[in-house]
Design a protein around this motif. Structure first.
Motif, short mmCIF file in Angstrom:
data_model
loop_
_atom_site.label_atom_id
_atom_site.label_comp_id
_atom_site.label_asym_id
_atom_site.label_seq_id
_atom_site.Cartn_x
_atom_site.Cartn_y
_atom_site.Cartn_z
N GLY A 50 0.81 -1.20 0.00
CA GLY A 50 0.00 0.00 0.00
C GLY A 50 0.85 1.26 0.00
O GLY A 50 0.56 2.23 -0.71
N ARG A 51 1.92 1.27 0.76
CA ARG A 51 2.81 2.43 0.80
C ARG A 51 3.56 2.57 -0.52
O ARG A 51 3.81 3.70 -0.99
CB ARG A 51 3.75 2.31 1.99
CG ARG A 51 3.04 2.54 3.31
CD ARG A 51 3.82 2.02 4.50
NE ARG A 51 5.03 2.74 4.79
CZ ARG A 51 5.24 3.50 5.87
NH1 ARG A 51 4.26 3.65 6.76
NH2 ARG A 51 6.37 4.09 6.09
N PRO A 134 -3.46 -0.74 5.31
CA PRO A 134 -2.36 -0.30 4.43
C PRO A 134 -2.55 1.12 3.90
O PRO A 134 -1.57 1.86 3.76
CB PRO A 134 -2.40 -1.33 3.29
CG PRO A 134 -2.98 -2.55 3.91
CD PRO A 134 -4.00 -2.04 4.87
N VAL A 135 -3.80 1.51 3.60
CA VAL A 135 -4.04 2.88 3.15
C VAL A 135 -3.71 3.86 4.27
O VAL A 135 -3.06 4.88 4.04
CB VAL A 135 -5.50 3.05 2.70
CG1 VAL A 135 -5.78 4.49 2.30
CG2 VAL A 135 -5.82 2.12 1.53
N ALA A 136 -4.15 3.55 5.49
CA ALA A 136 -3.83 4.41 6.62
C ALA A 136 -2.33 4.48 6.85
O ALA A 136 -1.79 5.54 7.19
CB ALA A 136 -4.54 3.89 7.87
N ALA A 137 -1.63 3.36 6.67
CA ALA A 137 -0.18 3.36 6.84
C ALA A 137 0.51 4.23 5.79
O ALA A 137 1.57 4.80 6.05
CB ALA A 137 0.35 1.92 6.75
N ALA A 138 -0.10 4.32 4.61
CA ALA A 138 0.46 5.18 3.58
C ALA A 138 0.19 6.65 3.86
O ALA A 138 0.97 7.52 3.46
CB ALA A 138 -0.13 4.80 2.22
N ARG A 139 -0.90 6.95 4.56
CA ARG A 139 -1.26 8.34 4.85
C ARG A 139 -0.65 8.83 6.17
O ARG A 139 -0.48 10.02 6.35
CB ARG A 139 -2.79 8.49 4.91
CG ARG A 139 -3.52 8.02 3.66
CD ARG A 139 -2.96 8.68 2.43
NE ARG A 139 -3.56 8.16 1.20
CZ ARG A 139 -2.89 7.99 0.09
NH1 ARG A 139 -1.60 8.28 0.04
NH2 ARG A 139 -3.49 7.53 -1.00
N GLN A 140 -0.34 7.91 7.08
CA GLN A 140 0.27 8.27 8.36
C GLN A 140 1.55 7.43 8.52
O GLN A 140 1.57 6.43 9.23
CB GLN A 140 -0.69 7.99 9.52
CG GLN A 140 -2.01 8.73 9.43
CD GLN A 140 -2.92 8.41 10.61
OE1 GLN A 140 -2.48 7.95 11.65
NE2 GLN A 140 -4.20 8.66 10.43
N ARG A 141 2.58 7.84 7.86
CA ARG A 141 3.77 6.99 7.73
C ARG A 141 4.50 6.79 9.05
O ARG A 141 5.20 5.80 9.22
CB ARG A 141 4.71 7.56 6.66
CG ARG A 141 4.10 7.44 5.27
CD ARG A 141 5.05 7.81 4.16
NE ARG A 141 4.45 7.46 2.89
CZ ARG A 141 4.79 6.42 2.15
NH1 ARG A 141 5.73 5.60 2.57
NH2 ARG A 141 4.19 6.17 1.00
N ASP A 142 4.36 7.71 9.96
CA ASP A 142 5.05 7.57 11.24
C ASP A 142 4.15 7.00 12.33
O ASP A 142 4.56 6.93 13.49
CB ASP A 142 5.58 8.94 11.70
CG ASP A 142 6.64 9.48 10.76
OD1 ASP A 142 7.39 8.66 10.18
OD2 ASP A 142 6.72 10.71 10.59
N GLY A 143 2.94 6.59 11.96
CA GLY A 143 2.00 6.10 12.95
C GLY A 143 2.29 4.67 13.39
O GLY A 143 3.13 3.97 12.82
N THR A 144 1.55 4.24 14.41
CA THR A 144 1.62 2.86 14.88
C THR A 144 0.45 2.08 14.29
O THR A 144 -0.45 2.66 13.66
CB THR A 144 1.53 2.81 16.41
OG1 THR A 144 0.25 3.32 16.83
CG2 THR A 144 2.63 3.66 17.03
N LEU A 193 -6.13 -3.41 -3.45
CA LEU A 193 -5.37 -2.46 -2.66
C LEU A 193 -5.05 -1.20 -3.46
O LEU A 193 -5.09 -0.08 -2.93
CB LEU A 193 -4.08 -3.11 -2.15
CG LEU A 193 -3.28 -2.30 -1.13
CD1 LEU A 193 -4.17 -1.89 0.05
CD2 LEU A 193 -2.10 -3.10 -0.63
N TYR A 194 -4.74 -1.35 -4.73
CA TYR A 194 -4.49 -0.18 -5.57
C TYR A 194 -5.73 0.70 -5.66
O TYR A 194 -5.64 1.93 -5.57
CB TYR A 194 -4.06 -0.63 -6.96
CG TYR A 194 -3.80 0.50 -7.93
CD1 TYR A 194 -2.71 1.35 -7.76
CD2 TYR A 194 -4.65 0.73 -9.00
CE1 TYR A 194 -2.46 2.40 -8.64
CE2 TYR A 194 -4.42 1.78 -9.87
CZ TYR A 194 -3.33 2.60 -9.70
OH TYR A 194 -3.10 3.64 -10.57
N LEU A 195 -6.90 0.08 -5.80
CA LEU A 195 -8.14 0.85 -5.83
C LEU A 195 -8.40 1.54 -4.50
O LEU A 195 -8.89 2.67 -4.46
CB LEU A 195 -9.31 -0.08 -6.19
CG LEU A 195 -9.28 -0.67 -7.60
CD1 LEU A 195 -10.44 -1.65 -7.79
CD2 LEU A 195 -9.34 0.42 -8.65
#
Length: 211
Positions: A50-51, A134-144, A193-195
Motif C-alpha cells: 500500500g505504501r 495499508p491505506v492508513a499506513a500510507a497516509r500516516q507513515r510515522d503512525g503505529t 489495494l491499488y483501488l
C-alpha cells in the motif's frame, strides 16, 4: 521531417505509461504474494504494498517492487505482531470456508448456509482491516498499528458506500482467482489495494479521514 520523430516519441511515451499500470500491478502483486505466503506475513506485505502504491500514485515513484521491499523493512517491526493476529484470522476463515463448502452436499447443508451467513460479517471486518490499514499506513507513515486501525475505521465510517463497493470488488477479485487460480499471485492482492489507495487520497489523512 523533425515533427514525425517527436510525434512518434510522444506516442511511445503514452503507450509505455499506459503499460506501466498493469506491469506495476502484476509485479507488485507478485512480490507481495511471495512475501505473504506464510500467512502471518500477509498484513506486513499489504502495508508495504500500500505504501509502495501510494509512492507511485501520489509521488510518481514507479519502482513499485523496490519501494515495497524498502517499506517492508521500514514497517516490519511495527506490523509483525499484528500480522500474526491477522494471519491467524485469515487461516481460520479459510478453514471455515472449506468446511462449510464440504457440508453443502450433505444433510447438514442448511446449517452450513446459516453458519456461513454468520461468518460473513467477520470476513468483512477482516477484509476491511487488510485493505484500509495499508491505506492508513500510507497516509500516516510515522503512525503505529493502533493509529492505522483508528484511521482505517474513520475511512470506513466516512465513506460507507465506497467501502462497501471496495469490499465487493475485493470479493469479486478473490472469486475470480478461485475460478482461475493462476491469476491469484498477480492480482489478488494488488488490484483491490491499488483501488483502495486511489479511493482515499493523501488529503484523507488524520485531519481529513472522515471526509
Amino acid at each position: 521531417m523533425a515533427a514525425r520523430p517527436e510525434h512518434r516519441e510522444r506516442w511511445e511515451t503514452r503507450t509505455l505509461r499506459a503499460l506501466m499500470v498493469p506491469a506495476n500491478l502484476v509485479l507488485g502483486g507478485l512480490m507481495a504474494f511471495l512475501v505473504a505466503l506464510p500467512g502471518v506475513t500477509l498484513l506486513p506485505a499489504l502495508v508495504a504494498l500500500g505504501r509502495a502504491f501510494s509512492d507511485w500514485h501520489d509521488d510518481g515513484d514507479d519502482a513499485v517492487v523496490t519501494s515495497l521491499l524498502r517499506e517492508l523493512r521500514a514497517t516490519w517491526r511495527r506490523t509483525w505482531r499484528a500480522g500474526i493476529l491477522a494471519g491467524i484470522a485469515v487461516w481460520l476463515l479459510v478453514v471455515d470456508a472449506l468446511f462449510l463448502l464440504a457440508q453443502l452436499g450433505t444433510a447438514s447443508a442448511g446449517f452450513a448456509v446459516v453458519l456461513g451467513g454468520a461468518t460473513l460479517p467477520v470476513a468483512a471486518v477482516v477484509g476491511l482491516v487488510l485493505l484500509l490499514v495499508p491505506v492508513a499506513a500510507a497516509r500516516q507513515r510515522d503512525g503505529t498499528v493502533r493509529d492505522w486501525l483508528r484511521a482505517a475505521a474513520a475511512f470506513a465510517a466516512g465513506r460507507p458506500v465506497g467501502t462497501l463497493a471496495l469490499l465487493l470488488i475485493g470479493a469479486a477479485v478473490l472469486a475470480t482467482c478461485v475460478v482461475l487460480p493462476t491469476l491469484a499471485p498477480f492480482v489478488a492482492l494488488s488490484v483491490p489495494l491499488y483501488l483502495a489507495v486511489r479511493a482515499w487520497p493523501p488529503s484523507a489523512g488524520p485531519a481529513g479521514a472522515g471526509s
